[in-house]
Design an enzyme around this catalytic site. Sequence first.
Site, PDB file in Angstrom:
ATOM      1  CG  ASN A  75      25.700 -41.927  76.422  1.00  0.00           C
ATOM      2  OD1 ASN A  75      25.467 -40.944  75.718  1.00  0.00           O
ATOM      3  ND2 ASN A  75      26.855 -42.112  77.046  1.00  0.00           N
TER       4      ASN A  75
ATOM      5  CE  LYS B 259      29.330 -44.007  74.758  1.00  0.00           C
ATOM      6  NZ  LYS B 259      30.556 -44.538  75.290  1.00  0.00           N
TER       7      LYS B 259
ATOM      8  CG  HIS C   7      29.630 -40.748  80.186  1.00  0.00           C
ATOM      9  ND1 HIS C   7      30.830 -41.086  79.603  1.00  0.00           N
ATOM     10  CD2 HIS C   7      28.790 -41.772  79.922  1.00  0.00           C
ATOM     11  CE1 HIS C   7      30.704 -42.270  79.011  1.00  0.00           C
ATOM     12  NE2 HIS C   7      29.471 -42.709  79.197  1.00  0.00           N
TER      13      HIS C   7
ATOM     14  CD  GLU D 251      32.593 -41.763  76.397  1.00  0.00           C
ATOM     15  OE1 GLU D 251      31.711 -41.051  75.886  1.00  0.00           O
ATOM     16  OE2 GLU D 251      32.631 -43.001  76.260  1.00  0.00           O
TER      17      GLU D 251
ATOM     18  CD  GLU E 166      28.097 -45.663  82.202  1.00  0.00           C
ATOM     19  OE1 GLU E 166      27.343 -46.287  81.438  1.00  0.00           O
ATOM     20  OE2 GLU E 166      28.699 -44.621  81.868  1.00  0.00           O
TER      21      GLU E 166
ATOM     22  N   GLY F  66      32.692 -49.154  76.215  1.00  0.00           N
ATOM     23  CA  GLY F  66      33.095 -49.163  74.810  1.00  0.00           C
ATOM     24  C   GLY F  66      34.223 -50.118  74.506  1.00  0.00           C
TER      25      GLY F  66
ATOM     26  CB  SER G 277      30.758 -53.742  77.091  1.00  0.00           C
ATOM     27  OG  SER G 277      31.797 -52.884  76.652  1.00  0.00           O
TER      28      SER G 277
END
Length: 251
Positions: free
Chosen positions: A9, A11, A95, A97, A167, A173, A212
């Site tokens: 991904n 991003k 996701h 985010e 996730e 991250g 991560s």
Amino acid sequence: MRRKLVAGNWKMHGSLAENRALLAALVPATRGLDRVDVAVCVPFPYLQQAQELLSGTHMLWGAQDASRHAKGAFTGEVSAQMIAEFGARYVIVGHSERRSYHGESDALVAAKCQAVLNAGLTPIVCLGERLEERERGETEAVVARQLEAVMDSLGVAALSGCVLAYEPVWAIGTGRTATPDQAQEVHAYLRRRVAERDGAVAARLTLLYGGSVKGSNAQALFSMPDIDGGLIGGASLVSEEFIAICRAAQA
Ligand code: PEP
């Protein structure tokens, strides 16, 4: 019995020059990994470049979001059909985010998942709890709610066309990875929840872990029985790391 999948991904990273260099490193280095599907999910403007550079290779590509709508007056949105025109296989939906910065609800994620399936693509549906939810002991309740929103609205059979990615938000991250046992526990739980509705769909379902993942921890995660690969953020931008993760999935 389930094939592994490692999906990057990217991003909102990359440039035409950086992408070219990254893909030029990834294609030859992952070519021989015959037990792993390797994919990159790129920003929309780079779908054409991904198609140009990856067509005819073993690598697959996709996008990071799609509209719930097929077409219409939705300024700034991109439909799954448009993504499909660029030869993509995958679209990430839900996701964390997008759930947190764009307020995407479970219902919207389910609708996007349907739109992606309607376009003949494979949604990578992300689920996962926030740190405070884990600390309150709510992990299973949160991921069950997120999963059931998809199963209730699309039907369990639709999951045979989907990939799920667990996730934990606290691991994305942050450099803090779920331990293989922590991840396995949630993956096994998710598979059980699907199996309650359809055992065959559950047995075939590809369940990725994301948060991560690096070359150094990938093998321990991927060796767990219900972890079928990874959704990789930061490390997917570093060719040596991503290659090491793909090799760990082959092992
Ligand atoms: C992600 O964005 O899906 C992700 C897992 O990010 P990272 O690998 O950087 O934690």
